[in-house]
Design an enzyme around this catalytic site. Structure first.
Site, PDB file in Angstrom:
ATOM      1  CG  HIS A 137      20.407 -28.921 -34.771  1.00 32.08           C
ATOM      2  ND1 HIS A 137      21.149 -28.781 -35.918  1.00 32.08           N
ATOM      3  CD2 HIS A 137      21.202 -28.476 -33.761  1.00 32.08           C
ATOM      4  CE1 HIS A 137      22.333 -28.278 -35.633  1.00 32.08           C
ATOM      5  NE2 HIS A 137      22.401 -28.094 -34.317  1.00 32.08           N
TER       6      HIS A 137
ATOM      7  CB  CYS B  65      23.589 -28.803 -31.054  1.00 35.72           C
ATOM      8  SG  CYS B  65      22.826 -27.224 -30.625  1.00 35.72           S
TER       9      CYS B  65
END
Length: 424
Positions: free
Chosen positions: A319, A337
């Site tokens: 992201h 992430c």
């Protein structure tokens, strides 16, 4: 991060039972001009047994033929309406195109023809179960229709509760996959029975159409459950895209049709919340989403993010992370992430598809089986061992012509844990 389970009301019913072999009426019709003492007429045995009661609505018309082959099957209900269906590829049974109706009587007529043209007709009449006291076992088919998926997209069915080992073969027999052009594969179960994946030995070819039927409605599963629904979906495979993330270099390499098209700096999970290493598949794509980790063991934060692509049920995403752009390419600062710049994240959203392969290497922890769609995180031999049914011995990956790489274009033949919004 801990993986939680979710109960999704996208049901997939699982109803079918081993067909009881039994006698049936058989009418033999000699071919015109057949000489006495010539080839024997075929014999045919049909299931369910004649006059059988309480037959599951997932029942198939089983056929066993000697001295010939099945040339036609006709199934009609007690109002004279024909039931559509088709034979299995191995010819062992004829499968109705939809679950049978409960509490109804059906008559099957099977015609077998011998090499000399002599025919035999086998008939059986049976009645389906009107009601069941068993609880429906919830299942979820993760393969939506009318989509374009990446070449690593597995067909995934998840179950809550998990399917016991003794029932997996019966369940697997009611999961159907057709590919055009043909590219055979097999199903493989997680050890705990909470998920089963279907894939071919090699990645899907671009342009392939995949049709799936999870025909589980009414199928007895163990002693307590039946399947919950009968589902179908058809989608296509798009262009080949693969992402290769290397923790040593803090770089993501983006491949399309086997060619490197871009390198992107990344920041992965810091030592206290490391990213998983392994072969994953993009599961979801969101232009905007919210990571809310309040109540999770390592959580406590809420953040809105853009251009997020899910990799695991445990909350690992690729992201946009404008707050860590100074660290990307140098230092791991995320909660697990793959942080990329806003510009890179926006570009990736236009390139990737759900079902694209993402390979992460060099981090502190391995990817756990079932934490996402992990069908590609094992080699073919190990994957095939997870099947509850025999796998054809000739079903193997195409010979490698060069060192394997995630970007190479390949050819050849529980509901899942609750998706954590962890991110970071």
């Amino acid at each position: 991060m801990d993986v939680r389970r979710r109960l999704t009301l996208l049901a997939v019913t699982i109803a079918a039972t081993p067909l009881v072999l039994g006698g049936c009426t058989a009418e033999r019709k000699p071919a015109a001009g057949a000489a006495p003492g010539g080839p024997a007429a075929p014999t045919v045995s049909v299931t369910p047994a004649d006059r059988a009661k309480d037959v599951p609505v997932s029942a198939e018309v089983g056929t066993t033929v000697n001295n010939g082959r099945v040339t036609s099957v006709k199934l009609t209900d007690d109002k004279g309406k024909s039931v559509a269906g088709e034979p299995r590829e191995d010819g062992s049974s004829w499968v109705p195109a939809a679950p049978l109706s409960g509490g109804r009587t059906y008559t099957a007529e099977v015609t077998a023809t011998g090499d000399a043209g002599r025919t035999t007709v086998g008939r059986t009449t049976f009645t389906t179960v009107a009601n069941t006291t068993r609880q429906a076992l919830t299942s979820v088919l993760y393969f939506a229709g009318n989509q374009t998926y990446g070449t690593a997209m597995p067909v995934t069915v998840a179950f809550e509760p998990a399917v016991p080992a003794a029932a997996r073969a019966a369940v697997q027999r009611r999961l159907f996959v057709k590919t055009d052009p043909p590219q055979p594969g097999t199903w493989s179960w997680l050890e705990d029975g909470s998920q089963v994946y279907y894939r071919a030995p090699d990645f899907w070819r671009s342009g392939t159409t995949i049709s799936v039927r999870s025909a589980l409605e009414g199928l007895p599963i163990g002693k307590e459950y039946v399947g919950d629904a009968d589902r179908r979906s058809t989608s296509k495979i798009g262009r080949q895209v693969a992402l290769d993330i290397d923790n040593a270099t803090k770089q993501m390499s983006v491949f399309q049709d086997g060619k490197l098209v871009r390198r992107i700096p990344v920041s992965l999970g810091k030592p206290s919340t490391p990213s998983s290493s392994g072969k994953m598949v993009i599961m979801e794509k969101h232009q905007q989403t919210r990571f809310d980790t309040r109540g999770e063991p390592d959580g406590g934060y809420v953040v809105d993010v853009e251009d997020a692509q899910r990799l695991t049920w445990g909350g690992e995403f690729i992201h946009a992370a404008p707050w860590s752009e100074g660290d990307q390419g140098y230092t791991n600062v995320s909660h697990g992430c793959a942080n990329v710049s806003s510009t890179a994240a926006d570009w990736l959203m236009g390139v990737t598809q759900v079902g694209d392969l993402v390979t992460v290497k060099g981090t502190e922890v391995p990817l756990r089986p079932g934490n996402g769609w992990t069908a590609w995180n094992t080699g073919w031999a190990e994957f095939a061992r997870g099947s509850a049914l025999p796998v054809p011995p000739g079903l193997k990956p195409a010979p490698a012509t060069s060192p394997p790489h995630p970007g190479v274009v390949a050819g050849g033949s529980s509901p899942a844990p609750a998706p954590s919004a962890s991110g970071g």
